[in-house]
Design a protein around this motif. Structure first.
Motif, mmCIF file in Angstrom:
data_model
loop_
_atom_site.group_PDB
_atom_site.id
_atom_site.type_symbol
_atom_site.label_atom_id
_atom_site.label_comp_id
_atom_site.label_asym_id
_atom_site.label_seq_id
_atom_site.Cartn_x
_atom_site.Cartn_y
_atom_site.Cartn_z
ATOM 1 N N LEU A 1 8.411 -13.330 4.289
ATOM 2 C CA LEU A 1 7.215 -12.350 4.259
ATOM 3 C C LEU A 1 6.039 -13.341 4.228
ATOM 4 O O LEU A 1 4.979 -13.008 5.029
ATOM 5 N N VAL B 1 3.357 -12.078 7.102
ATOM 6 C CA VAL B 1 1.770 -11.704 6.803
ATOM 7 C C VAL B 1 0.973 -12.513 7.798
ATOM 8 O O VAL B 1 -0.100 -11.862 8.106
ATOM 9 N N LYS C 1 -2.015 -10.914 10.257
ATOM 10 C CA LYS C 1 -3.272 -11.214 10.455
ATOM 11 C C LYS C 1 -3.699 -11.671 11.918
ATOM 12 O O LYS C 1 -4.658 -11.147 12.284
ATOM 13 N N ILE D 1 -8.009 -5.521 3.945
ATOM 14 C CA ILE D 1 -6.627 -4.852 3.987
ATOM 15 C C ILE D 1 -5.694 -6.127 4.008
ATOM 16 O O ILE D 1 -4.843 -6.137 3.200
ATOM 17 N N PHE D 2 -5.817 -7.239 4.928
ATOM 18 C CA PHE D 2 -5.029 -8.489 5.041
ATOM 19 C C PHE D 2 -4.922 -9.509 3.749
ATOM 20 O O PHE D 2 -4.041 -9.932 3.347
ATOM 21 N N PRO E 1 -5.955 -8.989 0.731
ATOM 22 C CA PRO E 1 -5.322 -8.658 -0.494
ATOM 23 C C PRO E 1 -3.656 -8.795 -0.613
ATOM 24 O O PRO E 1 -2.915 -9.255 -1.217
ATOM 25 N N ILE E 2 -3.205 -8.252 0.541
ATOM 26 C CA ILE E 2 -1.808 -8.342 1.052
ATOM 27 C C ILE E 2 -1.371 -9.903 0.662
ATOM 28 O O ILE E 2 -0.198 -10.226 0.218
ATOM 29 N N GLU E 3 -1.938 -10.750 1.410
ATOM 30 C CA GLU E 3 -1.841 -12.236 1.432
ATOM 31 C C GLU E 3 -1.660 -12.770 -0.082
ATOM 32 O O GLU E 3 -0.752 -13.435 -0.227
ATOM 33 N N ARG E 4 -2.757 -12.387 -0.862
ATOM 34 C CA ARG E 4 -2.872 -13.058 -1.999
ATOM 35 C C ARG E 4 -1.729 -12.329 -3.086
ATOM 36 O O ARG E 4 -1.240 -13.078 -3.849
ATOM 37 N N ARG E 5 -1.313 -11.129 -2.646
ATOM 38 C CA ARG E 5 -0.342 -10.555 -3.596
ATOM 39 C C ARG E 5 1.128 -11.385 -3.111
ATOM 40 O O ARG E 5 1.907 -11.597 -4.102
ATOM 41 N N VAL E 6 1.264 -11.545 -1.820
ATOM 42 C CA VAL E 6 2.652 -12.159 -1.466
ATOM 43 C C VAL E 6 2.567 -13.780 -1.892
ATOM 44 O O VAL E 6 3.497 -14.184 -2.745
ATOM 45 N N SER F 1 3.154 -13.699 -6.042
ATOM 46 C CA SER F 1 4.394 -13.310 -6.192
ATOM 47 C C SER F 1 5.438 -14.554 -6.062
ATOM 48 O O SER F 1 6.483 -14.758 -6.716
#
Length: 323
Positions: free
Chosen positions: A236, A240, A244, A304-305, A307-312, A315
């Motif tokens: 992931l 990601v 981007k 968009i991208f 926040p997704i990267e920070r969440r990955v 985790s």
């Protein structure tokens, strides 16, 4: 006859049957040393637990303002101040480097005429829709290229070459193939974005430890099940990063297509607005078009991208690199 004599910290054993004497020393560990060893092990275990734990803390609004909001504002202010200084210093003709106020006036006129949001939405809707199509195509393509050696040997270099090819090179053949329409625009976007997303997924899968796959096969995960539950989650971060980069290529490809391919049927997007201002020799409008393209591209990435990267990363306990 054998006899033993125990002393503190040692035991001596004598053997006199053969006229020889042997002494064997056995070290006895003191009680304090055993307690110290147990304490060291407990400390080591606590240290490992601390390494595994994700260190999080609530960030105050003041810290967010100083660390996230203030730096870009200062950077923009510095650029505007330098721009104004160059204009006042008359480093070039006014029609080549207009005053920042003229660019602001051009933006204000677009807003008052009700054209600003329409121009932005025309380009953003095309870019996002083309990116979603590229995502649907590039994800299975990247999985197949990463896992099948024969296909990777054949398509891997082609994907890398397509990624390095400038997107503007696809505009002339796309116009000849499809004409001046939205299909041409989406074709250029796909040719720019698909290689980037697929290569990002391939790079992420290459970094998956083989132990994960062996463990999955032991549990019965094979084929699509293995790809869904093992490969994609493990790859992931790289995926990601590919997304981007894929968005960046989508946006660049779309702007190249809008600048070159001009038709009333295509509507007025940011690229066409920029080209129209160039045809009118309106440098303030040209700079405004460049700024709008830059701002919209950055806004999509941040909203968009990022926040997704920070969440990955969160985790996986990698918050430090997500800041």
């Amino acid at each position: 006859m054998a006899s033993s004599k125990t002393t503190r910290g040692a035991a001596a054993e004598r053997d006199t049957d053969g006229g020889t004497e042997s002494v064997r020393e056995e070290a006895a560990a003191p009680t304090g040393e055993g307690e110290s060893t147990a304490g060291d092990l407990a400390g080591l275990e606590a240290g490992l637990d601390a390494l595994d734990a994700v260190q999080t803390k609530r960030v105050s609004p003041a810290e967010v303002l100083v660390q996230k909001v203030l730096p870009p504002i200062v950077a923009v202010a510095v650029v505007l101040a330098l721009w104004k200084v160059l204009v006042l210093a008359k480093v070039t003709d006014d029609y080549k480097l207009p005053d920042p106020g003229l660019v602001w006036d051009a933006l204000r006129q677009l807003w008052l005429r009700g054209e600003l949001l329409d121009i932005i939405w025309t380009s953003v809707s095309r870019g996002l829709f083309g990116f979603l199509i590229a995502l649907v195509i590039a994800t299975p393509l990247g999985l197949v290229v990463a896992r099948v050696r024969f296909i990777r040997a054949g398509l891997g270099p082609i994907l890398s070459g397509l990624q390095s090819l400038p997107s503007v090179a696809w505009v002339p053949p796309a116009v000849i193939w499809l004409g001046l329409n939205d299909q041409m625009m989406y074709t250029v976007i796909l040719l720019g974005a698909v290689p980037s997303i697929a290569n990002g997924l391939v790079a992420g899968i290459d970094q998956v430890p083989p132990l994960f796959l062996r463990a999955g096969r032991t549990l019965g995960a094979r084929g699509l099940v293995s790809a869904r539950h093992i490969l994609l989650p493990a790859a992931l971060p790289g995926y990601v990063a590919g997304l981007k980069q894929g968005w960046a290529f989508s946006w660049r490809s779309l702007m190249a297509a809008e600048i070159i391919a001009k038709s009333p049927d295509l509507g007025l997007g940011l690229g066409q607005y920029l080209e129209n201002q160039r045809n009118n020799s309106d440098m303030a409008g040209v700079l405004l078009g460049i700024l709008l393209i830059l701002v919209v591209g950055i806004a999509i990435e941040l909203l968009i991208f990022a926040p997704i990267e920070r969440r990955v990363l969160r985790s996986r306990g990698l918050l430090a690199s997500a800041r």
